[in-house]
Design a protein around this motif. Structure first.
Motif, PDB file in Angstrom:
ATOM      1  N   VAL A 320       0.870  -1.175   0.000  1.00  0.00           N
ATOM      2  CA  VAL A 320       0.000   0.000   0.000  1.00  0.00           C
ATOM      3  C   VAL A 320       0.911   1.231   0.000  1.00  0.00           C
ATOM      4  O   VAL A 320       1.662   1.460   0.949  1.00  0.00           O
ATOM      5  CB  VAL A 320      -0.925  -0.006   1.224  1.00  0.00           C
ATOM      6  N   LEU A 321       0.856   2.012  -1.076  1.00  0.00           N
ATOM      7  CA  LEU A 321       1.837   3.077  -1.302  1.00  0.00           C
ATOM      8  C   LEU A 321       1.247   4.462  -1.060  1.00  0.00           C
ATOM      9  O   LEU A 321       0.058   4.699  -1.279  1.00  0.00           O
ATOM     10  CB  LEU A 321       2.360   3.006  -2.736  1.00  0.00           C
ATOM     11  N   ASP A 322       2.097   5.370  -0.622  1.00  0.00           N
ATOM     12  CA  ASP A 322       1.741   6.772  -0.419  1.00  0.00           C
ATOM     13  C   ASP A 322       2.456   7.584  -1.491  1.00  0.00           C
ATOM     14  O   ASP A 322       3.667   7.788  -1.435  1.00  0.00           O
ATOM     15  CB  ASP A 322       2.188   7.200   0.979  1.00  0.00           C
ATOM     16  N   THR A 323       1.699   8.054  -2.474  1.00  0.00           N
ATOM     17  CA  THR A 323       2.302   8.792  -3.590  1.00  0.00           C
ATOM     18  C   THR A 323       2.147  10.308  -3.443  1.00  0.00           C
ATOM     19  O   THR A 323       2.363  11.039  -4.414  1.00  0.00           O
ATOM     20  CB  THR A 323       1.690   8.347  -4.935  1.00  0.00           C
ATOM     21  N   ARG A 324       1.801  10.797  -2.265  1.00  0.00           N
ATOM     22  CA  ARG A 324       1.603  12.237  -2.059  1.00  0.00           C
ATOM     23  C   ARG A 324       2.622  12.846  -1.096  1.00  0.00           C
ATOM     24  O   ARG A 324       3.204  13.885  -1.364  1.00  0.00           O
ATOM     25  CB  ARG A 324       0.200  12.503  -1.500  1.00  0.00           C
ATOM     26  N   GLN A 325       2.820  12.203   0.027  1.00  0.00           N
ATOM     27  CA  GLN A 325       3.519  12.836   1.134  1.00  0.00           C
ATOM     28  C   GLN A 325       5.007  13.062   0.875  1.00  0.00           C
ATOM     29  O   GLN A 325       5.590  13.996   1.427  1.00  0.00           O
ATOM     30  CB  GLN A 325       3.329  11.984   2.391  1.00  0.00           C
ATOM     31  N   TYR A 326       5.608  12.227   0.023  1.00  0.00           N
ATOM     32  CA  TYR A 326       7.059  12.287  -0.156  1.00  0.00           C
ATOM     33  C   TYR A 326       7.477  12.689  -1.567  1.00  0.00           C
ATOM     34  O   TYR A 326       8.664  12.738  -1.866  1.00  0.00           O
ATOM     35  CB  TYR A 326       7.671  10.917   0.174  1.00  0.00           C
ATOM     36  N   ARG A 327       6.523  12.963  -2.430  1.00  0.00           N
ATOM     37  CA  ARG A 327       6.854  13.207  -3.831  1.00  0.00           C
ATOM     38  C   ARG A 327       7.580  14.534  -4.019  1.00  0.00           C
ATOM     39  O   ARG A 327       7.379  15.492  -3.266  1.00  0.00           O
ATOM     40  CB  ARG A 327       5.603  13.166  -4.710  1.00  0.00           C
ATOM     41  N   HIS A 328       8.413  14.566  -5.051  1.00  0.00           N
ATOM     42  CA  HIS A 328       9.010  15.828  -5.462  1.00  0.00           C
ATOM     43  C   HIS A 328       7.942  16.704  -6.117  1.00  0.00           C
ATOM     44  O   HIS A 328       6.887  16.221  -6.534  1.00  0.00           O
ATOM     45  CB  HIS A 328      10.162  15.581  -6.433  1.00  0.00           C
ATOM     46  N   GLY A 329       8.242  17.988  -6.244  1.00  0.00           N
ATOM     47  CA  GLY A 329       7.273  18.929  -6.777  1.00  0.00           C
ATOM     48  C   GLY A 329       6.962  18.693  -8.240  1.00  0.00           C
ATOM     49  O   GLY A 329       7.688  17.998  -8.963  1.00  0.00           O
ATOM     50  N   THR A 330       5.859  19.286  -8.684  1.00  0.00           N
ATOM     51  CA  THR A 330       5.435  19.153 -10.073  1.00  0.00           C
ATOM     52  C   THR A 330       6.400  19.923 -10.969  1.00  0.00           C
ATOM     53  O   THR A 330       6.647  21.112 -10.754  1.00  0.00           O
ATOM     54  CB  THR A 330       4.022  19.703 -10.254  1.00  0.00           C
ATOM     55  N   PRO A 331       6.963  19.274 -12.006  1.00  0.00           N
ATOM     56  CA  PRO A 331       7.898  19.975 -12.889  1.00  0.00           C
ATOM     57  C   PRO A 331       7.184  21.014 -13.732  1.00  0.00           C
ATOM     58  O   PRO A 331       5.980  20.922 -13.986  1.00  0.00           O
ATOM     59  CB  PRO A 331       8.475  18.857 -13.753  1.00  0.00           C
ATOM     60  N   ALA A 332       7.947  21.984 -14.196  1.00  0.00           N
ATOM     61  CA  ALA A 332       7.360  23.094 -14.951  1.00  0.00           C
ATOM     62  C   ALA A 332       7.346  22.857 -16.451  1.00  0.00           C
ATOM     63  O   ALA A 332       6.867  23.695 -17.201  1.00  0.00           O
ATOM     64  CB  ALA A 332       8.137  24.378 -14.646  1.00  0.00           C
ATOM     65  N   ASP A 333       7.862  21.705 -16.924  1.00  0.00           N
ATOM     66  CA  ASP A 333       8.030  21.534 -18.364  1.00  0.00           C
ATOM     67  C   ASP A 333       6.779  21.036 -19.062  1.00  0.00           C
ATOM     68  O   ASP A 333       6.740  20.949 -20.281  1.00  0.00           O
ATOM     69  CB  ASP A 333       9.192  20.588 -18.654  1.00  0.00           C
ATOM     70  N   GLY A 334       5.727  20.656 -18.306  1.00  0.00           N
ATOM     71  CA  GLY A 334       4.481  20.248 -18.930  1.00  0.00           C
ATOM     72  C   GLY A 334       4.535  18.906 -19.634  1.00  0.00           C
ATOM     73  O   GLY A 334       3.673  18.590 -20.449  1.00  0.00           O
ATOM     74  N   GLY A 335       5.512  18.093 -19.348  1.00  0.00           N
ATOM     75  CA  GLY A 335       5.556  16.743 -19.882  1.00  0.00           C
ATOM     76  C   GLY A 335       6.159  16.622 -21.260  1.00  0.00           C
ATOM     77  O   GLY A 335       5.933  15.630 -21.957  1.00  0.00           O
ATOM     78  N   THR A 336       6.926  17.596 -21.685  1.00  0.00           N
ATOM     79  CA  THR A 336       7.569  17.492 -22.984  1.00  0.00           C
ATOM     80  C   THR A 336       8.701  16.474 -22.933  1.00  0.00           C
ATOM     81  O   THR A 336       9.284  16.223 -21.878  1.00  0.00           O
ATOM     82  CB  THR A 336       8.135  18.859 -23.406  1.00  0.00           C
ATOM     83  N   PRO A 337       9.035  15.852 -24.065  1.00  0.00           N
ATOM     84  CA  PRO A 337      10.102  14.838 -24.068  1.00  0.00           C
ATOM     85  C   PRO A 337      11.418  15.407 -23.539  1.00  0.00           C
ATOM     86  O   PRO A 337      11.829  16.510 -23.912  1.00  0.00           O
ATOM     87  CB  PRO A 337      10.211  14.458 -25.548  1.00  0.00           C
ATOM     88  N   GLY A 338      12.048  14.674 -22.633  1.00  0.00           N
ATOM     89  CA  GLY A 338      13.333  15.077 -22.101  1.00  0.00           C
ATOM     90  C   GLY A 338      13.286  16.229 -21.139  1.00  0.00           C
ATOM     91  O   GLY A 338      14.315  16.820 -20.798  1.00  0.00           O
ATOM     92  N   GLY A 339      12.086  16.589 -20.658  1.00  0.00           N
ATOM     93  CA  GLY A 339      11.944  17.725 -19.767  1.00  0.00           C
ATOM     94  C   GLY A 339      12.340  17.404 -18.336  1.00  0.00           C
ATOM     95  O   GLY A 339      12.901  16.350 -18.025  1.00  0.00           O
ATOM     96  N   ASP A 340      12.013  18.342 -17.441  1.00  0.00           N
ATOM     97  CA  ASP A 340      12.402  18.212 -16.045  1.00  0.00           C
ATOM     98  C   ASP A 340      11.873  16.926 -15.415  1.00  0.00           C
ATOM     99  O   ASP A 340      12.506  16.363 -14.520  1.00  0.00           O
ATOM    100  CB  ASP A 340      11.872  19.402 -15.241  1.00  0.00           C
ATOM    101  N   HIS A 341      10.720  16.460 -15.857  1.00  0.00           N
ATOM    102  CA  HIS A 341      10.118  15.281 -15.230  1.00  0.00           C
ATOM    103  C   HIS A 341      10.952  14.023 -15.420  1.00  0.00           C
ATOM    104  O   HIS A 341      10.723  13.021 -14.743  1.00  0.00           O
ATOM    105  CB  HIS A 341       8.708  15.046 -15.787  1.00  0.00           C
ATOM    106  N   THR A 342      11.909  14.047 -16.329  1.00  0.00           N
ATOM    107  CA  THR A 342      12.760  12.871 -16.559  1.00  0.00           C
ATOM    108  C   THR A 342      14.003  12.869 -15.676  1.00  0.00           C
ATOM    109  O   THR A 342      14.834  11.967 -15.796  1.00  0.00           O
ATOM    110  CB  THR A 342      13.197  12.803 -18.034  1.00  0.00           C
TER     111      THR A 342
END
Length: 535
Positions: A320-342
């Motif tokens: 049973v996982l907690d995907t909210r409390q420890y996550r890093h912040g939302t990246p600003a790149d909007g999900g583009t290939p090779g963006g901050d989220h990677t």
């Protein structure tokens, strides 16, 4: 020392300032010795207005819960209770008439914990059905039914559970719970958004027959008293109470138990970190007060240990996982290939939870290894054309974390990974691919996504996102009706039945039906369509 480590070293005075929970209140709420002196002998009539519940079953234990609240919708959040402490007795039996009582005990319902109690009942037998009830000053609660997990080395023939999420009370009736309470279930798994923090106004009140709620419910939920009141409103639903009393629950919150789309210590609305952590502290406290969570979940200020592992013999192990409390912040790149989220260091789970998860998966001997969590794990390209676009609130915003998980599953040959998710208010079923950009790549697991119980009202079979989701070849089902997923596990296969409701807004008379059914065979990850779904 990190900020989180510093918080764990808070002084007792600071801890109490954050939570208001004393050690004595916590201990008394989980049980007191039989010789302990009783507390107040009178309670207001009908104090069990929020029902009863059980949760987190092990082979020899279960957590029981109730909260004394003769006036659940009292605007001060205290449920119509005086500030006194009350002795609450409980008994557990093998039969519904309590002729064979196997254990009894007492706990103290204190104002500090909103007069809730969480007795952790031990000494039970594995794989057994039990009935329980509470008594306070002569008043008797409704009867609840629960079930312990099988013995650790047992090989059960089957496990039946319902998977639910997202229940904005003001968006519709909890008809899905009416249907669940009529099913023969061993477990109910709730994957987040038990309450919603938004103010309830004419603009969002879709539930027919709700009447005039008054101004107390129109404000956005920020304080402890407001969170308590929102739980009381949510739990006043009789179908939800019936589902709680019908089977043990395993629950994990998502974002709306605190604030929409919060990420770790960051507020989506830009609240300063210190102020947001205080809000998170009172939100977590109200969460603990109102659900059958075990002693390890007691919040320490703005921190709450929610990730945990439950085993059901050799058949299934639930991470049973907690995907909210420890996550890093939302990246600003909007999900583009090779963006901050990677970024290679980005994590949805946090380092400690990741290590705990991978260690458990490597050591597991279960036939089915279940990841019960909130947000969609499968990669969903939201641009059906030549471009690429991803949601940063899901696992697509944390691709390095997903790769580490998938590497663990494949390198250590983890048996039959099954991911259960919620959050999106839609039914979905997907195959987890080693390379989501290559439909011919290996399928390494299966994901079942439960739609909402009520959030977003009636919904429809197809909506504006249907074509986008189904343009991803690994997605085998998309449906935007309300409902839940019934999952039946055996040593040879998992059958998933996506239950859908024709309406929930007008009243609670909607009809439930299985709109799609899939089978996943042990040793063969993926989805075999039996009925419904997308051909």
């Amino acid at each position: 020392m990190t900020r989180r480590e510093a918080r764990h070293s808070l002084s007792r005075r600071t801890f109490l300032a954050f939570t208001g929970i004393s050690t004595a209140a916590f201990v008394a709420g989980t049980g007191v010795p039989p010789h302990a002196a009783p507390t107040s002998s009178r309670v207001p009539a009908d104090p069990f207005g929020l029902g009863v519940a059980s949760g987190d079953p092990t082979p020899n234990s279960v957590v029981l819960w109730t909260r004394l609240a003769p006036e659940p919708l009292a605007e001060d959040g205290h449920g119509g209770m005086p500030s006194d402490d009350y002795t609450v007795e409980y008994e557990v039996a093998t039969d519904e008439r309590f002729r064979d009582v196997v254990t009894t005990g007492r706990a103290i319902a204190s104002a500090e914990l909103a007069h809730s109690v969480h007795p952790h009942v031990t000494g039970l037998k594995p794989g057994r059905e039990y009935y329980y009830r509470f008594r306070a000053a002569g008043e008797i609660s409704p009867t609840g039914r629960t079930r312990t997990a099988p013995a650790e080395n047992a090989e059960p023939d089957s496990l039946a559970l319902a998977v639910a999420s997202c229940q904005a009370w003001y968006h519709g009736h909890y008809t899905a719970y009416r249907d669940m309470a009529e099913q023969d279930l061993d477990l109910l798994l709730f994957l987040g958004d038990y309450i919603y923090e938004y103010g309830i106004t004419e603009a969002n009140l879709l539930r027919g027959g709700a009447g005039d709620l008054g101004t107390a419910h129109a404000a956005a939920v920020l304080t402890l008293e407001q969170y308590r009141l929102r739980y009381s409103l949510t739990k006043s639903d009789t179908h939800l109470q019936a589902a709680h009393a019908h089977a043990p629950w395993v629950m994990i919150p998502d974002d709306h138990e605190v604030e929409n789309n919060y990420a770790g210590e960051a507020s989506e609305s830009g609240i300063p970190a210190e102020d947001f952590l205080r809000r998170r502290a009172v939100a977590y406290r109200a969460l603990y007060e109102n659900l059958p969570l075990g002693p390890e979940a007691l919040p320490a200020g703005p921190d709450m240990r929610l990730y945990r592992r439950l085993r059901f013999g050799r058949l299934a192990e639930f991470n049973v996982l907690d995907t909210r409390q420890y996550r890093h912040g939302t990246p600003a790149d909007g999900g583009t290939p090779g963006g901050d989220h990677t970024g290679p260091d980005r994590s949805l789970l946090g380092q400690s939870q990741e290590e705990w998860l991978y260690s458990g998966l490597r050591a597991s001997e279960a036939t089915w290894n279940v990841l019960a969590q909130q947000v969609v794990m499968a990669s969903i390209d939201r641009d059906p054309g030549s471009g690429v676009e991803y949601s940063m609130d899901m696992w697509d915003g944390f691709t390095a974390n997903r790769k580490r998980l998938f590497d663990t599953l494949t390198m250590h040959d983890v048996s039959n990974p099954l991911v259960l998710s919620g959050d999106i208010h839609r039914h979905a079923a997907a195959e987890l691919k080693s390379d989501f950009t290559d439909p011919a790549s290996a399928t390494i697991g299966t994901e079942l996504v439960a739609t909402s119980v009520a959030s977003d009202g009636n919904g429809s079979d197809r909506d504006y996102l249907a074509d986008i989701w189904l343009s991803n070849p690994h997605v085998k089902l998309y449906n935007a009706r309300r409902g839940y997923v019934r999952v039946t596990m055996t040593p040879s296969e998992v059958t998933s039945e996506f239950t859908m409701l024709d309406q929930i807004e007008a009243d609670d008379s909607g009809t439930a039906s299985v709109g799609a059914r899939f089978v996943t065979e042990a040793g063969r990850p993926g989805l075999n369509q039996v009925s419904g779904g997308q051909q």
